[in-house]
Design an enzyme around this catalytic site. Sequence first.
Site, PDB file in Angstrom:
ATOM      1  N   HIS A  79       0.869  -1.183   0.000  1.00  0.00           N
ATOM      2  CA  HIS A  79       0.000   0.000   0.000  1.00  0.00           C
ATOM      3  C   HIS A  79       0.904   1.231   0.000  1.00  0.00           C
ATOM      4  CE1 HIS A  79      -3.778  -1.894   2.099  1.00  0.00           C
ATOM      5  NE2 HIS A  79      -4.074  -1.620   0.839  1.00  0.00           N
ATOM      6  N   CYS A 109      -2.161   2.837   9.190  1.00  0.00           N
ATOM      7  CA  CYS A 109      -3.184   1.881   8.749  1.00  0.00           C
ATOM      8  C   CYS A 109      -4.388   1.881   9.686  1.00  0.00           C
ATOM      9  CB  CYS A 109      -2.618   0.468   8.697  1.00  0.00           C
ATOM     10  SG  CYS A 109      -1.285   0.253   7.532  1.00  0.00           S
TER      11      CYS A 109
HETATM   12  N1  ARG Z   1      -3.905  -7.131   6.540  1.00  0.00           N
HETATM   13  C1  ARG Z   1      -4.294  -5.917   5.906  1.00  0.00           C
HETATM   14  C2  ARG Z   1      -4.250  -6.078   4.401  1.00  0.00           C
HETATM   15  O1  ARG Z   1      -3.391  -6.754   3.919  1.00  0.00           O
HETATM   16  C3  ARG Z   1      -3.396  -4.799   6.334  1.00  0.00           C
HETATM   17  C4  ARG Z   1      -3.800  -3.465   5.832  1.00  0.00           C
HETATM   18  C5  ARG Z   1      -2.880  -2.374   6.277  1.00  0.00           C
HETATM   19  N2  ARG Z   1      -3.416  -1.114   5.981  1.00  0.00           N
HETATM   20  C6  ARG Z   1      -2.788  -0.121   5.368  1.00  0.00           C
HETATM   21  N3  ARG Z   1      -3.375   1.026   5.287  1.00  0.00           N
HETATM   22  N4  ARG Z   1      -1.627  -0.299   4.791  1.00  0.00           N
HETATM   23  O2  ARG Z   1      -5.053  -5.550   3.681  1.00  0.00           O
END
Ligand code: ARG
Length: 275
Positions: free
Chosen positions: A173, A267
Amino acid sequence: MPNRTPERTARPRRYLMCRPTHFTVDYAINPWMDPAQPTDTALAVRQWERLASLYRRLGHTVDLIEPVPGLPDMVYAANGATVLDGRALVATFRHPERAGESDAYQSWFQANGFREVHRAGFVNEGEGDHLVAGRRVLAGTGFRTDRAAHAEAGALFGVPVLSLTLVDPRFYHLDTALAVLDDDHVMYYPEAFAPDSRAALRALYPDAILADRADAEVFGLNAVSDGRRVLLPETAKCLAGRLAEHGYEPVPVDLSELLKGGGGAKCCTLELRPH
Ligand code: ARG
């Protein structure tokens, strides 16, 4: 390092968070997640509570969305939507494991007085991949959010969008590779981006703080800035020093348990930008 340390000003923010009541790692959709490794939900809740009370102590407002059983990743509220000028663009998730979160976020925005609530027509993982920097959106693609979602966001919000391509699966991300520090200042890990995206960032932010691999790997870029105070993992030591040189106040946070799901402070935090 800047010649003179600039004066930084904090602006009170409004954040949406989701208590990790149902947090666990029972599937793997990013390289940090290992279902074989045990998780401690009570510890995740304590670490998250400390983050929420820290925001309140710093003068910010924290709104809460009710966690839904069976949606362990819902704690990563940043992914639920992108919100600008009171308009919410609700996420459409890449993985079926998270699809159920969209309805929960959409209902929350509808019940809480947002003037427009739209569901993204393309895969769009909210602020995980859309970072608002002043009157611009920096948008990530490569692993989760579709490139077509960037244009949809730009049209809805009426602001320019800079598309950035992520190339390292550990930084899946945009908010794991780049943090907005102020309307016109960012920090990022260059190696997480394709060469043309790196060049675009260099051109737009010549004075950006660049993170090294060690700080990026402990999620140092998954940071939350209010313009002055920057919350980041206590393990991102070098980055904390760089931030201080640039006039920011690094505030260490420990979210080790939530790191097992592949997320940190940013996150867990969705910024609500009112009209
Ligand atoms: N386990 C989640 C996923 O893989 C983690 C998300 C983390 N969020 C972020 N904004 N990077 O989607």
